[in-house]
Motif scaffolding. Structure first.
Motif, PDB file in Angstrom:
ATOM      1  N   ASN A 228      29.649  46.359  40.739  1.00  0.00           N
ATOM      2  CA  ASN A 228      30.610  45.360  41.205  1.00  0.00           C
ATOM      3  C   ASN A 228      31.286  45.852  42.491  1.00  0.00           C
ATOM      4  O   ASN A 228      31.041  46.974  42.949  1.00  0.00           O
ATOM      5  N   THR A 358      33.534  36.566  40.187  1.00  0.00           N
ATOM      6  CA  THR A 358      33.391  37.608  39.159  1.00  0.00           C
ATOM      7  C   THR A 358      33.398  39.013  39.750  1.00  0.00           C
ATOM      8  O   THR A 358      33.683  39.982  39.079  1.00  0.00           O
ATOM      9  N   ALA A 383      33.203  40.328  34.041  1.00  0.00           N
ATOM     10  CA  ALA A 383      33.707  39.639  35.222  1.00  0.00           C
ATOM     11  C   ALA A 383      35.174  39.998  35.402  1.00  0.00           C
ATOM     12  O   ALA A 383      35.874  40.317  34.433  1.00  0.00           O
ATOM     13  N   TYR A 384      35.643  39.955  36.628  1.00  0.00           N
ATOM     14  CA  TYR A 384      37.016  40.361  36.921  1.00  0.00           C
ATOM     15  C   TYR A 384      38.025  39.598  36.071  1.00  0.00           C
ATOM     16  O   TYR A 384      38.924  40.192  35.466  1.00  0.00           O
ATOM     17  N   GLU A 385      37.874  38.276  35.972  1.00  0.00           N
ATOM     18  CA  GLU A 385      38.829  37.473  35.211  1.00  0.00           C
ATOM     19  C   GLU A 385      38.741  37.780  33.720  1.00  0.00           C
ATOM     20  O   GLU A 385      39.755  37.816  33.022  1.00  0.00           O
ATOM     21  N   GLU A 386      37.519  38.031  33.209  1.00  0.00           N
ATOM     22  CA  GLU A 386      37.350  38.377  31.801  1.00  0.00           C
ATOM     23  C   GLU A 386      38.055  39.697  31.482  1.00  0.00           C
ATOM     24  O   GLU A 386      38.682  39.850  30.430  1.00  0.00           O
TER      25      GLU A 386
END
Length: 406
Positions: A228, A358, A383-386
């Motif tokens: 990432n 993400t 993912a970043y938001e997860e």
């Protein structure tokens, strides 16, 4: 020595501060692992829960196949070396190094043999009768290492042990620690915020961000195949150029990344690695384009003005302003000066692409990736938001009840 396995280890403080979030790792016997991350990434906490100095909120820790999650520190058989580790000032080097063994009631013959062997390995034989205050900073840190290896523990946990030394002493101590690990054939876990230190010392590196493992892999794989945008930003010096908000477009049968009036050619090799290409090309979906400063060619087709220069590790880098919205840090030839003109281009074979939301890589691994055989390397990041949602869903522990005074 022993292997180490962590399964979904989390550490949440009563205040609600999250230090570790579902950390799973597998470290082999005799392996040298580094743990890197920014401030408050959880590096020190990870070592402390392994040592038993902090209790885990959830998850299991196995040392040599035994679940030690609730085993007291003294019974885990690990040695932890801290930054500026404190020695006992009133006793000499020999007694400092022998202290742990004597506390465990080891036979005197064994104490003497182990201390002298450790002193020989660390070049401390001539200072065994001296007090700590008469030693150099590097010698004092060697004594702290000697105190640990004399015990011959199952695991060595080193928490940024050379951070307080000057650059020349750091280089010396890095060599000492690497050679020590090879000679002792010990399992070493080395936490540091110095990324270059981790990349040059360890066989594999754990990247932490706010308590969450981002990637576990070899230094080369982390650099060439970051999972990432965070890993790409952390691994490499100077930092990678990340252009957030680029789009992928097709022009005359070739793929380009467009960003604020500037277009970067993408080679067929990189284009073939893009997963779900149809979701990005020509759709306007935002991506993050990554370009390392060392992958920018100085004789290219983009006109730029040098706004600043800086030296790092004996190399010259220049901040190149392409237009009012686009500026790239690039490796520059000797003699480059502020205010000069440049013609640059990015190596189309060395670009990185991440989803704009993400922040996960869009690129599949190719034949250049060197597989390690460890399952950790194949774990897909969240993912970043997860990741943010998971961390916010963890509930603070209830504050311990205080007994009422009678």
């Amino acid at each position: 020595m022993a292997n180490l396995v962590l399964k979904d280890v989390s550490k949440l403080y009563p205040s609600g501060a999250l230090a570790l979030c579902k950390v799973s790792l597998e470290i082999s016997d005799k392996e040298f692992i580094a743990v890197v991350g920014a401030e408050k990434s959880g590096k020190s906490t990870l070592l402390r829960v392994i040592a038993g100095l902090e209790e885990v909120t959830s998850g299991q820790i196995y040392i040599g196949g035994k679940d030690v999650s609730e085993v007291p520190p003294k019974d885990r058989d690990v040695a932890m070396i801290f930054r500026n580790d404190t020695l006992y000032p009133s006793i000499n080097v020999y007694e400092n190094m022998a202290y742990g063994l004597k506390m465990r009631k080891a036979p005197q013959a064994a104490v003497e043999a182990r201390v002298k062997a450790a002193a020989q390995i660390l070049d401390l034989s001539d200072v065994l009768l001296r007090k700590p205050k008469t030693l150099t900073a590097a010698q004092r840190q060697r004594v702290a290492l000697g105190r640990a290896i004399a015990r011959e523990p199952k695991l060595y946990l080193l928490d940024d042990p050379i951070a307080g030394l000057d650059d020349s002493l750091k280089a010396q101590m890095r060599s000492v620690i690497v050679n020590l690990q090879a000679r002792m054939e010990g399992t070493f876990i080395y936490a540091t915020k110095n990324v270059n230190e981790a990349l040059t010392m360890a066989t594999r590196v754990v990247v932490l961000r706010e308590g969450v493992v981002q990637q576990v892999d070899t230094p080369a794989n982390l650099y060439d195949y970051p999972v990432n945008a965070y890993v790409a930003l952390l691994i490499g010096s100077p930092e990678i150029n990340l252009l957030n908000g680029a789009t992928l477009e097709e022009e005359d049968g070739a793929l380009v990344a467009a960003y604020k009036g500037v277009k970067f050619s993408i080679s067929p090799r990189i284009a073939d690695r893009i997963e779900n290409k149809e979701e990005y090309v020509g759709t306007g979906r935002k991506v993050i384009l990554g370009i390392r400063p060392e992958d920018i060619t100085w004789n290219g087709g983009l006109s730029a003005t040098v706004s600043a220069t800086e030296e790092a590790d004996g190399k010259l880098y220049a901040e190149c302003v392409v237009n009012k919205d686009v500026s790239l840090l690039a490796l520059a030839p000797e003699g480059t000066c502020k205010g000069g003109e440049a013609a640059i281009s990015a190596d189309a074979d060395r670009l990185y692409l991440f989803d704009g939301q993400t922040r996960i890589t869009l690129l599949k691994r190719d034949d250049g990736y060197s597989a390690t055989g460890y399952a950790d390397a194949d774990v897909a990041p969240m993912a970043y938001e997860e990741e943010e949602q998971l961390k916010s869903s963890l509930k603070p522990l209830p504050a311990p009840k205080t007994k009422k005074k009678r």
